[in-house]
Motif scaffolding. Sequence first.
Motif, PDB file in Angstrom:
ATOM      1  N   ARG A   1      -2.804   2.053  10.450  1.00  0.00           N
ATOM      2  CA  ARG A   1      -2.367   0.666  10.607  1.00  0.00           C
ATOM      3  C   ARG A   1      -2.614  -0.194   9.362  1.00  0.00           C
ATOM      4  NH1 ARG A   1       1.068  -2.039  13.761  1.00  0.00           N
ATOM      5  NH2 ARG A   1       0.112  -3.780  14.792  1.00  0.00           N
TER       6      ARG A   1
ATOM      7  N   GLN B   1       0.026  -2.492   7.610  1.00  0.00           N
ATOM      8  CA  GLN B   1       0.581  -3.629   8.333  1.00  0.00           C
ATOM      9  C   GLN B   1      -0.414  -4.786   8.441  1.00  0.00           C
ATOM     10  OE1 GLN B   1       0.940  -0.477  10.383  1.00  0.00           O
ATOM     11  NE2 GLN B   1       2.737  -0.117   9.126  1.00  0.00           N
TER      12      GLN B   1
ATOM     13  N   SER C   1      -3.857  -9.371  13.394  1.00  0.00           N
ATOM     14  CA  SER C   1      -2.862  -9.645  12.357  1.00  0.00           C
ATOM     15  C   SER C   1      -2.211 -10.998  12.586  1.00  0.00           C
ATOM     16  CB  SER C   1      -1.790  -8.571  12.338  1.00  0.00           C
ATOM     17  OG  SER C   1      -2.306  -7.355  11.934  1.00  0.00           O
TER      18      SER C   1
END
Length: 117
Positions: A76, A79, A113
């Motif tokens: 991940r 991202q 995020s």
Amino acid sequence: MGENQFSRELRLLTPTHFEYVFQQATPAVSPQLTLLARHNQLKHPRLGITLSKKRVKTACQRNRIKRILRESFRHRQHQLPSIDIVVVGKSGLDQLTNQQIFDLLERQWKKLSHRCK
């Protein structure tokens, strides 16, 4: 394959790094995990893991969970924004299967995020 490494520069290594995150953290909380994040001056995210013996009793369970956390972060990392992340394990985390932990982490990465952008 080289782009998904978990090299030394992707880890929080010293207590100073962890303290930096704890001072002004942006949280992503679930019943089994808390992810704390803070922007860094680097061009990539970094990960630190804290699993206490009080919360996850056996060493083999702590090691299993750490492997899953690192693997999920590795996939991940591209991202995620440039943040330092500390993962704090809570009671009950060792009761989850590997797939349940991966699914939980996917939701937490997305939440983190979104909050850190």
